[in-house]
Design a protein around this motif. Structure first.
Motif, PDB file in Angstrom:
ATOM      1  N   TRP A 106      -1.977   9.743   4.840  1.00 27.01           N
ATOM      2  CA  TRP A 106      -3.235   9.072   4.503  1.00 27.01           C
ATOM      3  C   TRP A 106      -4.312  10.094   4.143  1.00 27.01           C
ATOM      4  O   TRP A 106      -5.028   9.930   3.153  1.00 27.01           O
ATOM      5  CB  TRP A 106      -3.712   8.208   5.669  1.00 27.01           C
ATOM      6  CG  TRP A 106      -4.939   7.411   5.344  1.00 27.01           C
ATOM      7  CD1 TRP A 106      -4.997   6.182   4.752  1.00 27.01           C
ATOM      8  CD2 TRP A 106      -6.302   7.806   5.567  1.00 27.01           C
ATOM      9  NE1 TRP A 106      -6.300   5.786   4.595  1.00 27.01           N
ATOM     10  CE2 TRP A 106      -7.127   6.759   5.085  1.00 27.01           C
ATOM     11  CE3 TRP A 106      -6.899   8.934   6.126  1.00 27.01           C
ATOM     12  CZ2 TRP A 106      -8.519   6.819   5.152  1.00 27.01           C
ATOM     13  CZ3 TRP A 106      -8.286   8.995   6.183  1.00 27.01           C
ATOM     14  CH2 TRP A 106      -9.079   7.943   5.703  1.00 27.01           C
TER      15      TRP A 106
ATOM     16  N   ARG B 251      -4.305   5.883  -3.861  1.00 29.23           N
ATOM     17  CA  ARG B 251      -4.879   6.217  -2.560  1.00 29.23           C
ATOM     18  C   ARG B 251      -4.558   5.132  -1.529  1.00 29.23           C
ATOM     19  O   ARG B 251      -4.718   3.939  -1.793  1.00 29.23           O
ATOM     20  CB  ARG B 251      -6.387   6.370  -2.696  1.00 29.23           C
ATOM     21  CG  ARG B 251      -7.105   6.727  -1.417  1.00 29.23           C
ATOM     22  CD  ARG B 251      -8.594   6.840  -1.634  1.00 29.23           C
ATOM     23  NE  ARG B 251      -8.915   7.882  -2.604  1.00 29.23           N
ATOM     24  CZ  ARG B 251     -10.159   8.227  -2.921  1.00 29.23           C
ATOM     25  NH1 ARG B 251     -11.185   7.605  -2.365  1.00 29.23           N
ATOM     26  NH2 ARG B 251     -10.372   9.186  -3.799  1.00 29.23           N
ATOM     27  N   LEU B 252      -4.107   5.553  -0.345  1.00 33.53           N
ATOM     28  CA  LEU B 252      -3.875   4.605   0.738  1.00 33.53           C
ATOM     29  C   LEU B 252      -5.211   4.028   1.202  1.00 33.53           C
ATOM     30  O   LEU B 252      -6.197   4.748   1.335  1.00 33.53           O
ATOM     31  CB  LEU B 252      -3.162   5.295   1.906  1.00 33.53           C
ATOM     32  CG  LEU B 252      -1.687   5.645   1.660  1.00 33.53           C
ATOM     33  CD1 LEU B 252      -1.191   6.632   2.709  1.00 33.53           C
ATOM     34  CD2 LEU B 252      -0.823   4.392   1.664  1.00 33.53           C
TER      35      LEU B 252
ATOM     36  N   ASP C 114       0.828  -1.211   0.000  1.00 33.82           N
ATOM     37  CA  ASP C 114       0.000   0.000   0.000  1.00 33.82           C
ATOM     38  C   ASP C 114       0.861   1.260   0.000  1.00 33.82           C
ATOM     39  O   ASP C 114       0.607   2.212  -0.751  1.00 33.82           O
ATOM     40  CB  ASP C 114      -0.921   0.006   1.221  1.00 33.82           C
ATOM     41  CG  ASP C 114      -2.234  -0.712   0.957  1.00 33.82           C
ATOM     42  OD1 ASP C 114      -2.432  -1.177  -0.176  1.00 33.82           O
ATOM     43  OD2 ASP C 114      -3.057  -0.813   1.887  1.00 33.82           O
ATOM     44  N   TRP C 115       1.864   1.277   0.864  1.00 35.06           N
ATOM     45  CA  TRP C 115       2.734   2.457   0.950  1.00 35.06           C
ATOM     46  C   TRP C 115       3.586   2.609  -0.304  1.00 35.06           C
ATOM     47  O   TRP C 115       3.849   3.731  -0.752  1.00 35.06           O
ATOM     48  CB  TRP C 115       3.614   2.381   2.199  1.00 35.06           C
ATOM     49  CG  TRP C 115       2.871   2.720   3.450  1.00 35.06           C
ATOM     50  CD1 TRP C 115       2.421   1.863   4.411  1.00 35.06           C
ATOM     51  CD2 TRP C 115       2.462   4.029   3.870  1.00 35.06           C
ATOM     52  NE1 TRP C 115       1.756   2.548   5.398  1.00 35.06           N
ATOM     53  CE2 TRP C 115       1.767   3.876   5.101  1.00 35.06           C
ATOM     54  CE3 TRP C 115       2.615   5.303   3.336  1.00 35.06           C
ATOM     55  CZ2 TRP C 115       1.235   4.963   5.791  1.00 35.06           C
ATOM     56  CZ3 TRP C 115       2.083   6.388   4.027  1.00 35.06           C
ATOM     57  CH2 TRP C 115       1.402   6.211   5.237  1.00 35.06           C
TER      58      TRP C 115
ATOM     59  N   TRP D   2       1.458   4.143  -3.018  1.00 38.19           N
ATOM     60  CA  TRP D   2       1.287   5.578  -2.778  1.00 38.19           C
ATOM     61  C   TRP D   2       2.553   6.339  -3.149  1.00 38.19           C
ATOM     62  O   TRP D   2       2.504   7.389  -3.789  1.00 38.19           O
ATOM     63  CB  TRP D   2       0.923   5.814  -1.319  1.00 38.19           C
ATOM     64  CG  TRP D   2       1.135   7.208  -0.803  1.00 38.19           C
ATOM     65  CD1 TRP D   2       1.976   7.589   0.199  1.00 38.19           C
ATOM     66  CD2 TRP D   2       0.489   8.415  -1.241  1.00 38.19           C
ATOM     67  NE1 TRP D   2       1.906   8.943   0.413  1.00 38.19           N
ATOM     68  CE2 TRP D   2       0.995   9.484  -0.461  1.00 38.19           C
ATOM     69  CE3 TRP D   2      -0.456   8.700  -2.220  1.00 38.19           C
ATOM     70  CZ2 TRP D   2       0.591  10.804  -0.626  1.00 38.19           C
ATOM     71  CZ3 TRP D   2      -0.862  10.027  -2.389  1.00 38.19           C
ATOM     72  CH2 TRP D   2      -0.350  11.052  -1.605  1.00 38.19           C
TER      73      TRP D   2
ATOM     74  N   SER E 291      -3.703  11.548   0.764  1.00 38.70           N
ATOM     75  CA  SER E 291      -3.938  10.580  -0.315  1.00 38.70           C
ATOM     76  C   SER E 291      -5.422  10.391  -0.611  1.00 38.70           C
ATOM     77  O   SER E 291      -5.795   9.995  -1.716  1.00 38.70           O
ATOM     78  CB  SER E 291      -3.316   9.223   0.045  1.00 38.70           C
ATOM     79  OG  SER E 291      -4.144   8.481   0.930  1.00 38.70           O
ATOM     80  N   GLN E 292      -6.290  10.683   0.350  1.00 41.01           N
ATOM     81  CA  GLN E 292      -7.722  10.460   0.164  1.00 41.01           C
ATOM     82  C   GLN E 292      -8.378  11.525  -0.709  1.00 41.01           C
ATOM     83  O   GLN E 292      -9.141  11.221  -1.619  1.00 41.01           O
ATOM     84  CB  GLN E 292      -8.430  10.424   1.526  1.00 41.01           C
ATOM     85  CG  GLN E 292      -7.937   9.345   2.458  1.00 41.01           C
ATOM     86  CD  GLN E 292      -7.956   7.972   1.821  1.00 41.01           C
ATOM     87  OE1 GLN E 292      -9.011   7.437   1.490  1.00 41.01           O
ATOM     88  NE2 GLN E 292      -6.774   7.390   1.631  1.00 41.01           N
TER      89      GLN E 292
ATOM     90  N   ILE F 157      -5.274   0.831   6.146  1.00 40.59           N
ATOM     91  CA  ILE F 157      -4.112   1.503   6.729  1.00 40.59           C
ATOM     92  C   ILE F 157      -4.526   2.383   7.903  1.00 40.59           C
ATOM     93  O   ILE F 157      -3.955   2.313   8.999  1.00 40.59           O
ATOM     94  CB  ILE F 157      -3.388   2.353   5.663  1.00 40.59           C
ATOM     95  CG1 ILE F 157      -2.751   1.464   4.593  1.00 40.59           C
ATOM     96  CG2 ILE F 157      -2.345   3.259   6.309  1.00 40.59           C
ATOM     97  CD1 ILE F 157      -1.590   0.641   5.077  1.00 40.59           C
ATOM     98  N   ILE F 158      -5.532   3.220   7.695  1.00 43.04           N
ATOM     99  CA  ILE F 158      -5.926   4.139   8.768  1.00 43.04           C
ATOM    100  C   ILE F 158      -6.608   3.392   9.906  1.00 43.04           C
ATOM    101  O   ILE F 158      -6.491   3.783  11.078  1.00 43.04           O
ATOM    102  CB  ILE F 158      -6.835   5.276   8.223  1.00 43.04           C
ATOM    103  CG1 ILE F 158      -6.903   6.426   9.236  1.00 43.04           C
ATOM    104  CG2 ILE F 158      -8.216   4.763   7.879  1.00 43.04           C
ATOM    105  CD1 ILE F 158      -5.584   7.070   9.536  1.00 43.04           C
TER     106      ILE F 158
END
Length: 300
Positions: free
Chosen positions: A152, A122-123, A112-113, A116, A155-156, A127-128
């Motif tokens: 995060w 988008r993360l 995921d990272w 990004w 990225s959203q 993750i969050i």
């Protein structure tokens, strides 16, 4: 056409695993460039492999060099946060979601990272969710958690978030986080105890603010009275902060979703840094400039 190695391009990926602060500052200060002359190398070959019983190609991309460079610039720009001693690597950002990243971290976290950092994808909500759970279990946060949460959020929505305290941001979640930081500082200033308000109430305050802020506000009155006897200036300063924030909050939210909990965390971190940046006698972990490996791997 035969592709040649470009030392500058090759070194970009070193930044992601072991970022050099000087090199990162150079990247962040350089202007955005869409078209650059890389000779015969105008694209980068990115190959992702998995190695279990046999080698399997998981992903293959040939993005333009300029696009990867500018995305890496965004990766480091998004994570900039007050109190950070150095840029964070992909591994550090993935590991900080766990008590012991070496044992608990999953390959999807790093993927995921990486997506990004290189592609600007988008993360994920996963993750969050893990980040919020870790901060709640820890009863507070270090700079690496704030850097990850800020990344995060950006990225959203591709929304701008400041490096330090944002006085202009008045969303209920961010304001609640700021207020919680003040209500944590008040009893510490009064009794100089080891146990902080965050260690006891962070989980409830960040997820269901309405259930806990009334109690915290009532408790703060006694502590403010005690502070007033020892240092009237501190008491006035804390009173002003509390009045400012409660005045901007129409009411405490009943529930905060993951987006709200992320904003709460960043507001809490920003306010805490602002409160203690000029104080020598601060709570342990307030500045969060401890060794990176100890912070993100051991988590305590």
């Amino acid at each position: 056409m035969e592709r040649q190695n470009d030392p500058e391009t090759t070194s970009m990926f070193t930044f992601l695993s072991d970022p050099d602060p000087v090199a990162v500052r150079r990247i962040l200060s350089s202007p955005f460039k869409r078209a650059e002359n890389h000779g015969s190398l105008d694209r980068i070959c990115i190959l992702a492999l998995s190695n279990k019983a046999r080698m399997v190609v998981r992903d293959y991309e040939e993005p333009p060099v300029w696009k990867v460079k500018n995305q890496i610039r965004q990766f480091f720009d998004a994570q900039q946060i007050v109190g950070a001693p150095k840029p964070a690597s992909i591994y550090s950002l993935a590991a900080c979601m766990y008590h012991d990243g070496r044992k608990e971290m999953q390959k999807e976290d790093v993927q995921d990272w990486m997506n990004w950092a290189i592609y600007g994808k988008r993360l994920s909500g996963r993750i969050i969710a893990k980040m919020v759970k870790r901060i709640q279990a820890r009863g507070g946060m270090a700079w690496i958690h704030a850097a990850a949460i800020k990344s995060w959020l950006i990225s959203q929505k591709k929304e701008e978030w400041t490096v330090d305290l944002d006085q202009a941001r008045v969303t209920p979640a961010y304001l609640c986080g700021r207020l919680f930081a003040v209500l944590e500082a008040v009893p510490y200033e009064a009794v100089k105890g080891n146990e902080t308000t965050a260690s006891r109430f962070y989980a409830a305050a960040s997820s269901t603010p309405r259930t806990i802020f009334g109690l915290l506000m009532r408790n703060s009155k006694w502590h403010l009275s005690k502070i007033s006897k020892e240092n009237k200036g501190y008491e006035v300063r804390y009173q002003q902060r509390i009045q400012l924030l409660t005045g901007q909050l129409k009411e405490f939210p009943a529930v905060l979703d993951l987006q709200g909990q992320a904003e709460f965390a960043l507001g809490y971190y920003h306010e805490r840094q602002d409160i203690y940046k000029k104080k020598e006698n601060m709570p342990a972990d307030a500045a969060n400039v401890s060794d990176l490996n100890k912070t993100v791997v051991e988590g305590e």
